[in-house]
Design a protein around this motif. Structure first.
Motif, short mmCIF file in Angstrom:
data_model
loop_
_atom_site.label_atom_id
_atom_site.label_comp_id
_atom_site.label_asym_id
_atom_site.label_seq_id
_atom_site.Cartn_x
_atom_site.Cartn_y
_atom_site.Cartn_z
N LEU A 175 0.84 -1.19 0.00
CA LEU A 175 0.00 0.00 0.00
C LEU A 175 0.88 1.24 0.00
O LEU A 175 1.90 1.30 0.68
N GLY A 176 0.51 2.23 -0.80
CA GLY A 176 1.27 3.46 -0.88
C GLY A 176 2.47 3.42 -1.80
O GLY A 176 3.17 4.41 -1.94
N HIS A 177 2.72 2.31 -2.44
CA HIS A 177 3.88 2.16 -3.32
C HIS A 177 3.43 2.32 -4.77
O HIS A 177 2.94 1.38 -5.39
N ALA A 178 3.60 3.52 -5.30
CA ALA A 178 3.11 3.83 -6.66
C ALA A 178 3.72 2.92 -7.72
O ALA A 178 3.03 2.49 -8.64
N ASN A 179 5.00 2.62 -7.60
CA ASN A 179 5.66 1.82 -8.63
C ASN A 179 5.17 0.38 -8.68
O ASN A 179 5.29 -0.28 -9.71
N TYR A 182 -4.13 5.83 -4.48
CA TYR A 182 -5.38 6.08 -3.76
C TYR A 182 -6.48 5.14 -4.25
O TYR A 182 -7.24 4.60 -3.45
N GLU A 183 -6.55 4.94 -5.55
CA GLU A 183 -7.53 3.98 -6.08
C GLU A 183 -7.20 2.57 -5.60
O GLU A 183 -8.09 1.81 -5.22
N MET A 184 -5.90 2.22 -5.61
CA MET A 184 -5.48 0.89 -5.17
C MET A 184 -5.83 0.68 -3.69
O MET A 184 -6.42 -0.35 -3.33
N GLU A 185 -5.49 1.64 -2.83
CA GLU A 185 -5.78 1.50 -1.41
C GLU A 185 -7.28 1.40 -1.15
O GLU A 185 -7.72 0.57 -0.36
N THR A 186 -8.05 2.23 -1.80
CA THR A 186 -9.50 2.22 -1.61
C THR A 186 -10.08 0.87 -1.98
O THR A 186 -10.92 0.31 -1.26
N GLU A 187 -9.65 0.31 -3.09
CA GLU A 187 -10.18 -0.97 -3.55
C GLU A 187 -9.72 -2.12 -2.66
O GLU A 187 -10.51 -3.02 -2.35
N ILE A 188 -8.47 -2.11 -2.23
CA ILE A 188 -7.98 -3.17 -1.34
C ILE A 188 -8.73 -3.13 -0.02
O ILE A 188 -9.16 -4.17 0.49
N VAL A 211 -4.76 0.86 8.61
CA VAL A 211 -5.04 -0.28 9.49
C VAL A 211 -6.34 -0.08 10.25
O VAL A 211 -7.11 -1.03 10.44
N GLN A 212 -6.62 1.14 10.66
CA GLN A 212 -7.86 1.40 11.40
C GLN A 212 -9.10 1.14 10.56
O GLN A 212 -10.17 0.90 11.10
N GLN A 213 -8.98 1.16 9.25
CA GLN A 213 -10.12 0.92 8.37
C GLN A 213 -10.35 -0.57 8.09
O GLN A 213 -11.41 -0.93 7.58
N LEU A 214 -9.39 -1.41 8.42
CA LEU A 214 -9.45 -2.82 8.08
C LEU A 214 -10.09 -3.63 9.19
O LEU A 214 -9.68 -3.54 10.35
N ARG A 215 -11.06 -4.45 8.83
CA ARG A 215 -11.72 -5.31 9.82
C ARG A 215 -10.81 -6.45 10.25
O ARG A 215 -9.88 -6.83 9.56
N GLY A 216 -11.17 -7.01 11.40
CA GLY A 216 -10.51 -8.20 11.89
C GLY A 216 -9.32 -7.91 12.79
O GLY A 216 -8.86 -6.78 12.92
N ARG A 217 -8.85 -8.97 13.39
CA ARG A 217 -7.62 -8.94 14.19
C ARG A 217 -6.48 -9.08 13.21
O ARG A 217 -6.48 -9.97 12.37
#
Length: 94
Positions: free
Chosen positions: A11-15, A28-34, A66-72
């Motif tokens: 995440l955050g790695h444009a290349n 941003y599109e990649m992070e949102t979709e993941i 990380v705060q947006q991701l569900r689960g442990r």
């Protein structure tokens, strides 16, 4: 309750979009979709083992994601993850 295993999100790695031929215009599109797909599958009771190379950004960016991701979440650091993880971020992982 389920266990999931994932690695090399970068995440955050444009290349990585170009290197891995990922179907996104930008990070941003990649992070949102993941994040969307993760939360579509993972419940709050599930455990996700992140096996390295999670995020290519600063600690504050990690916290936001990380705060947006569900689960442990259990992080096993990879070679692209920071060697030291600050206290605020560390609390988000088991």
């Amino acid at each position: 309750m389920a266990n999931y295993y994932i690695s090399d999100l970068h995440l955050g790695h444009a290349n990585v979009i170009k290197f891995d031929n990922r179907p996104f215009r930008d990070i941003y599109e990649m992070e949102t979709e993941i994040i969307r797909r993760w939360n579509e599958r993972v419940t709050p009771q599930d455990t996700v083992y992140i096996i390295g190379d999670f995020c290519w950004r600063t600690s504050s960016n990690w916290i936001q994601i990380v705060q947006q991701l569900r689960g442990r979440k259990v992080l096993i650091r990879g070679n692209h993850d920071p060697k030291q993880i600050d206290g605020k971020l560390k609390k988000l992982f088991d």
